[in-house]
Motif scaffolding. Structure first.
Motif, PDB file in Angstrom:
ATOM      1  N   SER A  74       3.728 -16.645  22.132  1.00  0.00           N
ATOM      2  CA  SER A  74       3.670 -17.959  22.764  1.00  0.00           C
ATOM      3  C   SER A  74       4.969 -18.306  23.484  1.00  0.00           C
ATOM      4  O   SER A  74       4.968 -18.734  24.645  1.00  0.00           O
ATOM      5  CB  SER A  74       3.363 -19.017  21.706  1.00  0.00           C
ATOM      6  N   LEU A  75       6.099 -18.097  22.815  1.00  0.00           N
ATOM      7  CA  LEU A  75       7.375 -18.481  23.419  1.00  0.00           C
ATOM      8  C   LEU A  75       7.790 -17.542  24.546  1.00  0.00           C
ATOM      9  O   LEU A  75       8.330 -17.986  25.560  1.00  0.00           O
ATOM     10  CB  LEU A  75       8.462 -18.551  22.351  1.00  0.00           C
ATOM     11  N   LEU A  99       0.901 -23.732  11.744  1.00  0.00           N
ATOM     12  CA  LEU A  99       1.144 -24.239  13.092  1.00  0.00           C
ATOM     13  C   LEU A  99       1.022 -23.115  14.114  1.00  0.00           C
ATOM     14  O   LEU A  99       0.395 -23.284  15.174  1.00  0.00           O
ATOM     15  CB  LEU A  99       2.536 -24.867  13.153  1.00  0.00           C
ATOM     16  N   ALA A 100       1.606 -21.963  13.821  1.00  0.00           N
ATOM     17  CA  ALA A 100       1.529 -20.830  14.739  1.00  0.00           C
ATOM     18  C   ALA A 100       0.092 -20.371  14.927  1.00  0.00           C
ATOM     19  O   ALA A 100      -0.320 -20.004  16.048  1.00  0.00           O
ATOM     20  CB  ALA A 100       2.387 -19.687  14.222  1.00  0.00           C
ATOM     21  N   ALA A 101      -0.693 -20.394  13.853  1.00  0.00           N
ATOM     22  CA  ALA A 101      -2.096 -19.998  13.948  1.00  0.00           C
ATOM     23  C   ALA A 101      -2.885 -20.979  14.811  1.00  0.00           C
ATOM     24  O   ALA A 101      -3.760 -20.569  15.600  1.00  0.00           O
ATOM     25  CB  ALA A 101      -2.709 -19.899  12.547  1.00  0.00           C
ATOM     26  N   LEU A 102      -2.594 -22.259  14.686  1.00  0.00           N
ATOM     27  CA  LEU A 102      -3.258 -23.257  15.524  1.00  0.00           C
ATOM     28  C   LEU A 102      -2.922 -23.049  16.995  1.00  0.00           C
ATOM     29  O   LEU A 102      -3.782 -23.168  17.873  1.00  0.00           O
ATOM     30  CB  LEU A 102      -2.861 -24.666  15.077  1.00  0.00           C
ATOM     31  N   ASP A 103      -1.686 -22.722  17.262  1.00  0.00           N
ATOM     32  CA  ASP A 103      -1.282 -22.441  18.643  1.00  0.00           C
ATOM     33  C   ASP A 103      -2.018 -21.214  19.177  1.00  0.00           C
ATOM     34  O   ASP A 103      -2.529 -21.217  20.298  1.00  0.00           O
ATOM     35  CB  ASP A 103       0.222 -22.225  18.710  1.00  0.00           C
ATOM     36  N   ALA A 104      -2.089 -20.165  18.367  1.00  0.00           N
ATOM     37  CA  ALA A 104      -2.777 -18.945  18.791  1.00  0.00           C
ATOM     38  C   ALA A 104      -4.261 -19.195  19.032  1.00  0.00           C
ATOM     39  O   ALA A 104      -4.887 -18.531  19.870  1.00  0.00           O
ATOM     40  CB  ALA A 104      -2.596 -17.857  17.740  1.00  0.00           C
ATOM     41  N   ALA A 105      -4.826 -20.170  18.301  1.00  0.00           N
ATOM     42  CA  ALA A 105      -6.248 -20.496  18.460  1.00  0.00           C
ATOM     43  C   ALA A 105      -6.505 -21.416  19.643  1.00  0.00           C
ATOM     44  O   ALA A 105      -7.662 -21.737  19.937  1.00  0.00           O
ATOM     45  CB  ALA A 105      -6.776 -21.131  17.174  1.00  0.00           C
ATOM     46  N   GLY A 106      -5.440 -21.860  20.309  1.00  0.00           N
ATOM     47  CA  GLY A 106      -5.604 -22.669  21.514  1.00  0.00           C
ATOM     48  C   GLY A 106      -5.521 -24.163  21.324  1.00  0.00           C
ATOM     49  O   GLY A 106      -5.881 -24.920  22.237  1.00  0.00           O
ATOM     50  N   ASP A 107      -5.056 -24.626  20.188  1.00  0.00           N
ATOM     51  CA  ASP A 107      -4.920 -26.071  19.970  1.00  0.00           C
ATOM     52  C   ASP A 107      -3.886 -26.626  20.942  1.00  0.00           C
ATOM     53  O   ASP A 107      -2.734 -26.186  20.951  1.00  0.00           O
ATOM     54  CB  ASP A 107      -4.491 -26.334  18.528  1.00  0.00           C
ATOM     55  N   PRO A 108      -4.257 -27.621  21.770  1.00  0.00           N
ATOM     56  CA  PRO A 108      -3.327 -28.124  22.794  1.00  0.00           C
ATOM     57  C   PRO A 108      -2.095 -28.824  22.214  1.00  0.00           C
ATOM     58  O   PRO A 108      -1.020 -28.780  22.814  1.00  0.00           O
ATOM     59  CB  PRO A 108      -4.186 -29.095  23.609  1.00  0.00           C
ATOM     60  N   ARG A 109      -2.235 -29.453  21.051  1.00  0.00           N
ATOM     61  CA  ARG A 109      -1.077 -30.124  20.456  1.00  0.00           C
ATOM     62  C   ARG A 109      -0.069 -29.092  19.942  1.00  0.00           C
ATOM     63  O   ARG A 109       1.147 -29.270  20.099  1.00  0.00           O
ATOM     64  CB  ARG A 109      -1.525 -31.040  19.328  1.00  0.00           C
TER      65      ARG A 109
END
Length: 413
Positions: free
Chosen positions: A355-356, A304-314
């Motif tokens: 991110s946070l 999940l953290a990797a997806l956030d770092a990659a810019g996934d909006p969800r």
């Protein structure tokens, strides 16, 4: 040597601790006359204490310094290899071991999985073997090991060295961990709540003049808070202060195990974020794994953290909501304590830190419930290795160095 935590090496009485602490905080070195002026101790007392510290190998002389008329004065510095401490952090996801020297530098560390379903006796035996392996691998003189510090999820009975009933560790109920590990290793052992250990570490490494009033937001398998006020750790009457997990931040949120809705320690922890990622279609059930297996939760959380770092909006939406929930709890803590700093860390913090921390300052500063008029700094811990494990080790060193009379004696079993 008593292995139950009642007999850490007698680096000494109060004056000796004062001098040793003063030397530690001046890595550039300090003379005996400077020590006398700084500590308000007599020159004779400082000379006698320094002789004992030199004989014990805890400090060394490094050259001389000219500070006025007369012959140059010897410069004293801490000898980092004069003593060592082992720190152990027990988390439902992993057990971390560190070996630190007198300066607090981590000489070696290791990590193993936590067998939450295993019997405590077997786990303690494995812990003792891991500690011995750490000491042997580091090639330090075992006779220089001052003791072992353990950071455990709360609640704990610090006075008697008992782990009471930590969440997500079902077999760890009323486990006399301090005595058992002391008997298994032959070393003195101290037990501390993990969030409190993190605060001990932050105070130990604090730069002169830095904030001494702060909260430590500990982000692990659960969410906890450690507190420092006026440079002292706030432990509470039972050494379990800082349980802020049941602060309500979303009255319409998920039902917590306590029966209330929207508790910050329930809706912001890794398992909750993974569960939301599955509901939002961001992770599959197979990717999420077993929610009761912290190994599975850890792997899914890192995805999940990797997806956030990659810019996934969800994934980004999950992190923004998490930051806002944490901010509401932080405002409550800041209002209650009137502190000017909140430090973040813990075994699950690093993957989501960037991110946070991009969201938290504005969410806190713009909250209309925020009362204190002074700025509040929100920062990440500088301690690279597991902060609770390092804190557990520095707890041993703090007991050795501390000039506070109340901290110089350990309660007997």
């Amino acid at each position: 040597m008593d292995p139950t935590g009642t007999n850490l090496p007698a680096v000494g009485e109060y004056n000796q601790a004062v001098v040793l602490d003063a030397i530690r905080r001046r890595p550039e070195g300090i003379t005996r006359s400077e020590l006398a002026g700084l500590t308000a101790l007599s020159g004779m007392t400082v000379t006698n204490v320094c002789r004992r510290l030199l004989d014990a190998g805890l400090v060394e002389e490094h050259g001389t310094r000219v500070g006025g008329p007369g012959k140059p004065a010897a410069v004293l510095r801490l000898n980092p290899s004069g003593g060592f401490a082992v720190g152990v952090h027990i988390d439902p996801a992993a057990i971390t071991y560190v070996l630190v020297d007198l300066s607090g530098s981590v000489r070696d560390h290791s990590r193993t999985g936590t067998p939450t379903a295993g019997e405590p006796a077997a786990v303690i035996s494995e812990m003792a073997e891991a500690i011995e392996g750490l000491i042997e691998r580091s090639l330090v003189d075992r006779s220089r090991i001052l003791g072992i510090g353990i950071a455990s999820p709360g609640p704990v009975d610090v006075e008697n060295g008992i782990v009471l009933n930590p969440p997500m560790m079902p077999n760890w109920h009323l486990v006399p961990l301090r005595r058992a590990l002391g008997e298994a290793t032959g070393l003195p052992v101290l037990l501390e709540k993990d969030t409190t250990a993190a605060v001990v570490a932050e105070l130990w490494f604090a730069e002169p003049g830095s904030s001494r009033d702060f909260a430590f937001m500990y982000y692990g398998t659960g969410l906890g808070t450690g507190i420092a006020v006026s440079g002292e750790v706030v432990r509470g009457i039972g050494s379990n202060a800082g349980d802020a997990g049941h602060i309500t931040v979303d009255p319409h949120g998920a039902v917590c195990t306590c029966g209330r809705r929207g508790c910050v320690g329930y809706i912001t922890v890794p398992r909750a974020l993974v569960e939301r990622a599955v509901l939002d279609g961001l992770l599959t059930a197979d990717e999420a794994g077993d929610p009761d297996d912290m190994g599975d939760v850890s792997a899914a959380f890192h995805r999940l953290a990797a997806l956030d770092a990659a810019g996934d909006p969800r994934a980004r939406a999950i992190m923004v909501d998490t930051a806002r929930s944490l901010a509401r709890a932080i405002v409550v803590v800041v209002n209650l304590l009137d502190i000017d700093e909140v430090i973040f860390g813990g075994p699950f913090w690093n993957p989501i830190a960037t991110s946070l921390l991009a969201e938290l300052p504005e969410a806190v500063w713009s909250d209309p419930a925020l009362v204190p008029p002074h700025p509040v700094r929100l920062v990440q811990s500088d301690i690279a290795v597991d902060v609770a494990a390092v804190g557990a080790a520095t707890l041993v060193l703090d007991t050795t160095f501390s000039p506070r009379p109340s901290a110089l004696l350990l309660a007997a079993d």
